[in-house]
Write an enzyme that holds these catalytic residues in place. Structure first.
Site, PDB file in Angstrom:
ATOM      1  N   SER A 188      31.199 -17.589   4.579  1.00  0.00           N
ATOM      2  CA  SER A 188      31.864 -16.859   3.499  1.00  0.00           C
ATOM      3  C   SER A 188      31.953 -15.390   3.899  1.00  0.00           C
ATOM      4  O   SER A 188      31.210 -14.927   4.774  1.00  0.00           O
ATOM      5  CB  SER A 188      31.048 -17.002   2.207  1.00  0.00           C
ATOM      6  OG  SER A 188      31.447 -16.067   1.226  1.00  0.00           O
TER       7      SER A 188
ATOM      8  N   TYR B  17      22.945 -16.757  -2.854  1.00  0.00           N
ATOM      9  CA  TYR B  17      24.147 -17.143  -2.108  1.00  0.00           C
ATOM     10  C   TYR B  17      24.340 -16.265  -0.870  1.00  0.00           C
ATOM     11  O   TYR B  17      24.540 -16.767   0.244  1.00  0.00           O
ATOM     12  CB  TYR B  17      25.370 -17.062  -3.020  1.00  0.00           C
ATOM     13  CG  TYR B  17      26.657 -17.472  -2.347  1.00  0.00           C
ATOM     14  CD1 TYR B  17      26.958 -18.823  -2.168  1.00  0.00           C
ATOM     15  CD2 TYR B  17      27.569 -16.527  -1.888  1.00  0.00           C
ATOM     16  CE1 TYR B  17      28.131 -19.208  -1.547  1.00  0.00           C
ATOM     17  CE2 TYR B  17      28.746 -16.902  -1.265  1.00  0.00           C
ATOM     18  CZ  TYR B  17      29.024 -18.245  -1.103  1.00  0.00           C
ATOM     19  OH  TYR B  17      30.197 -18.617  -0.475  1.00  0.00           O
TER      20      TYR B  17
ATOM     21  N   ASP C 272      23.158 -36.222  -0.088  1.00  0.00           N
ATOM     22  CA  ASP C 272      22.531 -35.010  -0.604  1.00  0.00           C
ATOM     23  C   ASP C 272      21.943 -34.295   0.604  1.00  0.00           C
ATOM     24  O   ASP C 272      20.957 -34.754   1.188  1.00  0.00           O
ATOM     25  CB  ASP C 272      21.442 -35.364  -1.618  1.00  0.00           C
ATOM     26  CG  ASP C 272      20.688 -34.146  -2.144  1.00  0.00           C
ATOM     27  OD1 ASP C 272      20.949 -33.023  -1.663  1.00  0.00           O
ATOM     28  OD2 ASP C 272      19.825 -34.317  -3.022  1.00  0.00           O
TER      29      ASP C 272
ATOM     30  N   LYS D  39      24.248 -17.279   3.209  1.00  0.00           N
ATOM     31  CA  LYS D  39      25.423 -17.191   4.073  1.00  0.00           C
ATOM     32  C   LYS D  39      25.198 -16.249   5.254  1.00  0.00           C
ATOM     33  O   LYS D  39      25.727 -16.478   6.347  1.00  0.00           O
ATOM     34  CB  LYS D  39      26.645 -16.765   3.259  1.00  0.00           C
ATOM     35  CG  LYS D  39      27.110 -17.821   2.257  1.00  0.00           C
ATOM     36  CD  LYS D  39      27.487 -19.125   2.950  1.00  0.00           C
ATOM     37  CE  LYS D  39      28.054 -20.152   1.982  1.00  0.00           C
ATOM     38  NZ  LYS D  39      28.431 -21.422   2.648  1.00  0.00           N
TER      39      LYS D  39
END
Length: 319
Positions: free
Chosen positions: A164, A176, A83, A180
């Site tokens: 990404s 998100y 993790d 990134k």
């Protein structure tokens, strides 16, 4: 004169292409560590590099993911449960990897683990909605890198960070994209810091791929759950049919989605095995043809094209 200029350009293009094809000679004595191997890019990468002859150490989040991967690969591949958001787990794993690789060090570190978090309009979200993707995609990546870096420096190896196109363009709301964007910044500073040690650092920027990360059903389910908790004012602004319209937009964008995951793994392969790895890789036709070029365009053009992909609000003036 024009003839000589054209000739020089052709020669430069040939030499540049030739340079990119030069590979390291032997990979069978090299160890690589990959995070996020339960599914998607990481899973395919682990299987691919195992077949090529690398000593693959694949980090999975779940026991079921680890078991399934071991069943599809050689005895040479090792798995470990990890993790990336648990600092103690990361430290123990790094020590275990150190014992596995010995004096050879770690040739490749592929930071692939990631989560999308909640992809929804910014004014729907709370700070906690931002926290999960930033913890996994950014702090998890940094934690793994810091703990594995001494092993990579020993091998004068490679660090590959999977970012990404969302690290170049704010395509959706939520944590998100910020995570990134930050990965891109960390990648660039790390690349410059590691240059003196002979460590190459590369960033891969995939476009839209069909993975568990980008499952439209899960995206909509999360949006619906948040919608139920929104205030009446925000619901009035967006309208009761907003999520359905968003779903229609998603369905209309299916042609942009890459079904084949191999372009991302091919980028990883080049970054691992080329004598002259690139600093950045765009993976997927949509990334190369649309997203990355758009990221260099004026903000007004970006806004115009990206806003066309969003569902219309029912009554934005109801504030």
């Amino acid at each position: 004169m024009l003839f000589w200029v054209l000739g020089l350009l052709i020669l430069c293009g040939f030499l540049w292409t030739r340079k990119g094809k030069l590979k390291i000679e032997d990979i069978t004595d090299k160890y690589i560590f990959i995070t996020g191997c339960d599914s998607g890019f990481g899973n395919l990468a682990a299987r691919t590099f195992d077949k090529k002859g690398f000593h693959v150490i694949a980090a999975c989040l779940t026991e079921s993911g680890s078991t399934a991967l071991k069943a599809e690969t050689s005895e040479r591949l090792r798995t470990v449960l990890l993790d990336v958001t648990d600092p103690e787990n990361v430290k123990r794993t790094a020590q275990w990897v150190k014992n596995q690789v010995g004096e050879k060090g770690l040739w490749g570190l592929i930071n692939n683990a990631g989560v999308p978090g909640v992809l929804a309009p910014t004014d729907w979200l709370t700070l906690e909605d931002y926290r999960e993707p930033i913890e996994v995609n950014l702090f998890g990546l940094i934690s793994v890198t810091l703990n594995m870096l001494p092993l990579v420096k020993k091998a004068q190896g490679r660090v590959i960070n999977v970012s990404s196109v969302g690290g170049r363009l704010a395509i959706v709301g939520g944590g998100y994209t910020p995570s990134k964007y930050a990965v891109e910044g960390f990648n660039d500073s790390l690349r410059r810091d590691m240059k003196a040690f002979g460590v190459h650092v590369s960033c891969i920027e995939p476009g839209l791929f069909k993975t568990n990360l980008a499952d439209p059903v899960k995206v909509i389910e999360k949006k619906l759950a948040i919608w139920e908790q929104l205030s009446p004012d925000i619901k009035q602004q967006y309208g009761e049919g907003y999520i359905e319209k968003s779903l229609d937009k998603l369905k209309g964008n299916k042609s942009y989605v890459n079904m084949d995951l191999s372009p991302v793994v091919e980028c990883m392969d080049h970054a691992l095995t080329s004598l002259f790895p690139k600093t950045h890789y765009a993976a997927g036709k949509d990334a190369k043809i649309f997203w990355i070029p758009l990221s260099h365009m004026p903000a007004a053009l970006q806004d115009f094209l990206l806003l066309k992909q969003k569902a219309e609000l029912a009554n934005p003036k109801a504030v």
